[in-house]
Enzyme design. Sequence first.
Site, PDB file in Angstrom:
ATOM      1  CB  SER A  11      -0.869   0.030   1.269  1.00 31.33           C
ATOM      2  OG  SER A  11      -1.350   1.357   1.477  1.00 31.33           O
ATOM      3  CG  HIS A  36      -4.004  -2.100  -1.031  1.00 32.56           C
ATOM      4  ND1 HIS A  36      -5.096  -2.908  -1.276  1.00 32.56           N
ATOM      5  CD2 HIS A  36      -4.354  -1.281  -0.009  1.00 32.56           C
ATOM      6  CE1 HIS A  36      -6.063  -2.593  -0.421  1.00 32.56           C
ATOM      7  NE2 HIS A  36      -5.640  -1.611   0.349  1.00 32.56           N
ATOM      8  CG  ASP A  38      -5.079   1.885   1.462  1.00 34.34           C
ATOM      9  OD1 ASP A  38      -3.956   1.559   1.876  1.00 34.34           O
ATOM     10  OD2 ASP A  38      -6.050   1.089   1.429  1.00 34.34           O
ATOM     11  CG  MET A  40      -8.288   6.777   2.895  1.00 32.99           C
ATOM     12  SD  MET A  40      -7.110   6.991   4.246  1.00 32.99           S
ATOM     13  CE  MET A  40      -6.483   5.328   4.324  1.00 32.99           C
ATOM     14  CG  HIS A  69      -9.248  -0.429   0.552  1.00 32.99           C
ATOM     15  ND1 HIS A  69      -8.496  -0.472   1.702  1.00 32.99           N
ATOM     16  CD2 HIS A  69     -10.533  -0.480   0.956  1.00 32.99           C
ATOM     17  CE1 HIS A  69      -9.295  -0.573   2.756  1.00 32.99           C
ATOM     18  NE2 HIS A  69     -10.540  -0.569   2.327  1.00 32.99           N
ATOM     19  CG  MET A  71     -11.008   2.708   3.151  1.00 36.02           C
ATOM     20  SD  MET A  71      -9.388   2.795   3.902  1.00 36.02           S
ATOM     21  CE  MET A  71      -8.366   2.835   2.442  1.00 36.02           C
ATOM     22  CG  MET A 140     -10.978  -3.073   6.518  1.00 33.89           C
ATOM     23  SD  MET A 140      -9.554  -2.642   5.507  1.00 33.89           S
ATOM     24  CE  MET A 140      -8.677  -1.519   6.586  1.00 33.89           C
ATOM     25  CG  ASP A 178      -5.829  -2.856   4.108  1.00 28.84           C
ATOM     26  OD1 ASP A 178      -6.473  -2.166   3.308  1.00 28.84           O
ATOM     27  OD2 ASP A 178      -4.804  -2.441   4.689  1.00 28.84           O
TER      28      ASP A 178
HETATM   29  C1  DX5 Z   1      -6.000   1.605   6.450  1.00 33.92           C
HETATM   30  C2  DX5 Z   1      -5.110   1.306   5.281  1.00 33.92           C
HETATM   31  C3  DX5 Z   1      -3.861   0.640   5.837  1.00 33.92           C
HETATM   32  C4  DX5 Z   1      -2.810   0.385   4.831  1.00 33.92           C
HETATM   33  C5  DX5 Z   1      -1.854  -0.658   5.347  1.00 33.92           C
HETATM   34  O1  DX5 Z   1      -7.090   2.312   6.049  1.00 33.92           O
HETATM   35  O2  DX5 Z   1      -5.795   0.473   4.373  1.00 33.92           O
HETATM   36  O3  DX5 Z   1      -4.281  -0.562   6.431  1.00 33.92           O
HETATM   37  O4  DX5 Z   1      -3.361  -0.055   3.662  1.00 33.92           O
HETATM   38  O5  DX5 Z   1      -1.066  -0.036   6.285  1.00 33.92           O
HETATM   39  P1  DX5 Z   1      -0.134  -0.866   7.283  1.00 33.92           P
HETATM   40  O6  DX5 Z   1       0.351  -2.103   6.536  1.00 33.92           O
HETATM   41  O7  DX5 Z   1       0.980   0.086   7.601  1.00 33.92           O
HETATM   42  O8  DX5 Z   1      -0.992  -1.210   8.442  1.00 33.92           O
HETATM   43 ZN    ZN Z   2      -6.383  -0.676   2.090  1.00 30.62          ZN
END
Ligand code: DX5
Ligand code: ZN
Length: 223
Positions: A11, A36, A38, A40, A69, A71, A140, A178
């Site tokens: 990620s 990956h 993320d 947001m 992903h 969010m 998650m 994740d």
């Molecule tokens: C949370 C993100 C994190 C990220 C991974 O919203 O989705 O989980 O991808 O981060 P680490 O591997 O540092 O927990």
């Molecule tokens: Zn993620």
Amino acid sequence: MNRNSIKLAPSILTADFGHMAEAVQAAEEGGADWLHLDVMDGQFVPNISFGPMVINSIRTYTSLPLDVHLMVDEPEHYLQAFADAGAQTITVHQEATRHLHRAIQQIQDLGCQAGVALNPATPNQLLEELLPSLDLVLVMSVNPGFGGQKFIEYSHNKLRRMRDWLDVVNPECQLEVDGGVGYSNIRQVADSGANVMVVGSAVYNETATVAENLADLRKALEG
Ligand code: DX5
Ligand code: ZN
């Protein structure tokens, strides 16, 4: 468990956004399987990251499959934009839309793989009606919004139950995890049934290079 088939999906959330192209290329050169991303929106999670325009430019720096992903509240408004930006997989949160079945249909009609993510408190059972038609389930193992958090231990049991269920109703479905996955727990997480590992701060950090971190994670998986 064939641990060589486990996919590593770095990620970029904890990468240096000022050198995104290099961070993405380092993941590919270091042997990552997926990238990956993320996304947001500051509503569904208390953080804002990036959108389809950034993904569109990331697309030009890597041939890795883009694992998006979302969010994001009401993600159905943005599916076309992320498909156009080059997403291979688009994962929406079960908690983020009232019309989950339609969102999954839209993702698949756009030619992308469709995933559903479950927050830590959301039971596996909520996916009962959709499970046979999903391409991916994302469990998650932290509360979404930030990288570098601690793995929520009961996620092992949740992953195991979800894998056992998928083995009956949809054996081809990917099971992704994740949050808080790293050198010390990745082997146990694989033994719990996950086959796609999102790894953020375990890959992008100050202690070693991306390639070294990815190699360490592979070694930890082989035990
Ligand atoms: C949370 C993100 C994190 C990220 C991974 O919203 O989705 O989980 O991808 O981060 P680490 O591997 O540092 O927990
Ligand atoms: Zn993620």
